[in-house]
Each structure stands twice: as structure tokens, then as C-alpha cells.
Design an enzyme around this catalytic site. Structure first.
Site, PDB file in Angstrom:
ATOM      1  N   MET A  18      -5.330  -8.289  -3.386  1.00 32.90           N
ATOM      2  CA  MET A  18      -6.595  -8.079  -2.472  1.00 32.90           C
ATOM      3  C   MET A  18      -7.267  -6.504  -2.594  1.00 32.90           C
ATOM      4  SD  MET A  18      -6.258  -9.801   1.261  1.00 32.90           S
ATOM      5  CE  MET A  18      -4.641  -8.865   1.771  1.00 32.90           C
ATOM      6  N   ASP A  37      -2.196   3.430  -5.735  1.00 30.45           N
ATOM      7  CA  ASP A  37      -1.089   2.787  -5.889  1.00 30.45           C
ATOM      8  C   ASP A  37      -0.051   3.421  -6.478  1.00 30.45           C
ATOM      9  OD1 ASP A  37       0.378   0.251  -6.654  1.00 30.45           O
ATOM     10  OD2 ASP A  37      -1.118  -0.803  -5.736  1.00 30.45           O
ATOM     11  N   VAL A  61       2.169   5.863  -0.231  1.00 28.23           N
ATOM     12  CA  VAL A  61       1.500   5.967   1.140  1.00 28.23           C
ATOM     13  C   VAL A  61       2.264   6.474   2.372  1.00 28.23           C
ATOM     14  CG1 VAL A  61      -0.380   4.476   0.716  1.00 28.23           C
ATOM     15  CG2 VAL A  61       1.754   3.505   1.610  1.00 28.23           C
ATOM     16  N   ASN A  87      -4.890  -0.567   2.874  1.00 24.56           N
ATOM     17  CA  ASN A  87      -4.634  -2.018   2.465  1.00 24.56           C
ATOM     18  C   ASN A  87      -3.135  -2.212   2.105  1.00 24.56           C
ATOM     19  OD1 ASN A  87      -5.392  -4.663   1.020  1.00 24.56           O
ATOM     20  ND2 ASN A  87      -4.447  -3.340  -0.576  1.00 24.56           N
ATOM     21  N   TYR A 150       7.530  -7.363   9.633  1.00 24.24           N
ATOM     22  CA  TYR A 150       6.089  -7.487   9.017  1.00 24.24           C
ATOM     23  C   TYR A 150       5.315  -7.791  10.339  1.00 24.24           C
ATOM     24  CZ  TYR A 150       2.162  -9.127   6.605  1.00 24.24           C
ATOM     25  OH  TYR A 150       0.909  -9.432   6.219  1.00 24.24           O
ATOM     26  N   LYS A 154       2.526  -5.285  11.727  1.00 17.05           N
ATOM     27  CA  LYS A 154       0.851  -5.511  11.678  1.00 17.05           C
ATOM     28  C   LYS A 154       0.223  -5.723  13.058  1.00 17.05           C
ATOM     29  CE  LYS A 154       0.512  -5.764   7.441  1.00 17.05           C
ATOM     30  NZ  LYS A 154      -0.324  -5.197   6.687  1.00 17.05           N
ATOM     31  N   THR A 185      -3.270 -14.859  -3.587  1.00  9.57           N
ATOM     32  CA  THR A 185      -3.051 -13.634  -4.416  1.00  9.57           C
ATOM     33  C   THR A 185      -1.868 -14.145  -5.354  1.00  9.57           C
ATOM     34  OG1 THR A 185      -1.234 -12.829  -3.042  1.00  9.57           O
ATOM     35  CG2 THR A 185      -3.468 -12.020  -2.348  1.00  9.57           C
TER      36      THR A 185
END
Length: 244
Positions: A18, A37, A61, A87, A150, A154, A185
Site C-alpha cells: 500500500m 522504509d 520508524v 503507513n 495489532y 490500531k 497486497t
């Protein structure tokens, strides 16, 4: 069209999937994009493919010093930043009893803490630019339950988005979250998961999984001035899954 003409954007986790789709869409619409990345090989290849308006910066990140580096490189190459797309993220499919504290902290660092650090790092640059748009990629699991770790992170991204939106409104910075469902993906449609995904898609009201570009179109809208009165909101792209 040039819906992002004159804008400087940063997209994390952008070497593939994505993230790469968002970068391509932004470049098509006139933006100058810093893509980040850990996968240097794929990131550099994508930047080279997209030309002079794309710059790859290797980034973890979860490290604050890497965020400072990315902002510095973006301003040096293109000027103050107008758009940030948080992202980058990881998933983990383990039960509570199977998950170690170390694994839990890792997913929190990458999916949650990194979003906080990204917003904090980019705000001064956006102030210099006279405003901006932050798009935080959450998940449908930021609205309904999924895997431990997860789901938690989120949901946290959704909450951070709202808190930041209220504070950043004073700076002319909009902050919104995007909540994708099942997206086609490479990770999702690989051979060992393809059959399971096809079976699951029968339970989606629209009877299919989404393409990355369908998420990118939403991210593009939020990054553009067309979304000038949208902030602190959730934008759901799940084919109707969470409406059931």
C-alpha cells in the site's frame, strides 16, 4: 490532474504494498515525495523508477533520531513538508497466551509509538509550510476486534488521530485516520493464504477484497485541499465489513 501540485509529502513503509501505491499516486498528482522504509533495495528502486520528484530515505520508524533525519532530508531536497502518511506497520497473529512481552512491545513501538513520533517530528515543518495534512493508516481493526497487539495499536492510532487533530487545528494542520479492510497486497494474496482470502471475501458485502489503489485514492483525497474541512475523522475502506 495535479491535486497535490506544489506539495511535499512523506510516506513511511513505502517500499512495497500500500505504501508504494500511495507514493505512485502522489507523484502522479504532482507531489514531491520522500518515501521511507527499512527495505533499502526496494525503496531505492522505486524512487529511481519514479524520477526526480521521489527521494528514498532508509528509516526505522521506531527511532526518534531517524524521524529527525527524514524531516531534514525532506526539507533539504524539496522544502517544508505539507503531507505525512504514517503507513508503516506490522501485524501479528498470536493469542494473548502465546504473545511475549517483547513481541507486544515491538508491535506497540512500530504501529503506535512511531505514529506519535512522526506527528511530533513533522508539525514544525508543516508550520513553516503554513499548514498540512497528516494521514494515519489504522485498520478496520481500529474499529472492531482482531488479533491482540495489532488491534490494540490500531485503536490507539485512531485515538491519537483525534487528540492530535484538536491540537493541530490551531496550526492549520488536519489529522485523519484511514481504516482499510482486506487489501490485495503481496502479503495477503501469496499462495499459502490466497485460498483463505478468497473464502473470506464471500463474507464481505461487496464480495471482494480491495485493491491498493482504492486505499490510495482515499489517502490522496485526505492529503489534498479537497478535504479542507475534514479533521479528526475515520475514513473506512472495508467493503462494508464493519457495517454488518
Amino acid at each position: 490532474m495535479n491535486r497535490l501540485a506544489g506539495k511535499v509529502a512523506i510516506v513511511t513503509g513505502a517500499a512495497q504494498g500500500m505504501g508504494a501505491s500511495h507514493v505512485k499516486k502522489f507523484i502522479e498528482e504532482g507531489a514531491k515525495v520522500v518515501l521511507t522504509d527499512l527495505n533499502e533495495e526496494k525503496g531505492q528502486a522505486l524512487a529511481k523508477e519514479l524520477g526526480e520528484n521521489a527521494l528514498f530515505v532508509k528509516q526505522n520508524v521506531a527511532l526518534e533520531e531517524d524521524w529527525s533525519k527524514v524531516i531534514d532530508e525532506a526539507e533539504k531536497a524539496f522544502g517544508p513538508v505539507n503531507v505525512l502518511v504514517n503507513n508503516a506497520g506490522i501485524t501479528m497473529a498470536k493469542s494473548i497466551l502465546q504473545t511475549t512481552a517483547e513481541e507486544y512491545r515491538r508491535i506497540v513501538e512500530i504501529n503506535q509509538v512511531s505514529v506519535f513520533m512522526g506527528m511530533k517530528a513533522v508539525i514544525p515543518s508543516m508550520q513553516k509550510a503554513g499548514g498540512g495534512s497528516i494521514v494515519n493508516i489504522s485498520s478496520m481493526n481500529g474499529l472492531v476486534a482482531g488479533a491482540i497487539g495489532y488491534t490494540d495499536t490500531k485503536f490507539a492510532v485512531r485515538g491519537m488521530t483525534k487528540a492530535a487533530a484538536i491540537e493541530c487545528a490551531n496550526y492549520g494542520i488536519r489529522v485523519n485516520s484511514v481504516h482499510p479492510g482486506v487489501i490485495a497486497t503481496p502479503m495477503v494474496v501469496q499462495e499459502d493464504t490466497k485460498a483463505a482470502v478468497e473464502e473470506f471475501s464471500k463474507h464481505i458485502p461487496l464480495k471482494r477484497v480491495a485493491q491498493s489503489e482504492e486505499v490510495s485514492n482515499m489517502v490522496l483525497f485526505l492529503a489534498s485541499d479537497e478535504a479542507s474541512y475534514s479533521t479528526g475523522s475515520e475514513f473506512v475502506i472495508d467493503g462494508g465489513l464493519t457495517a454488518q
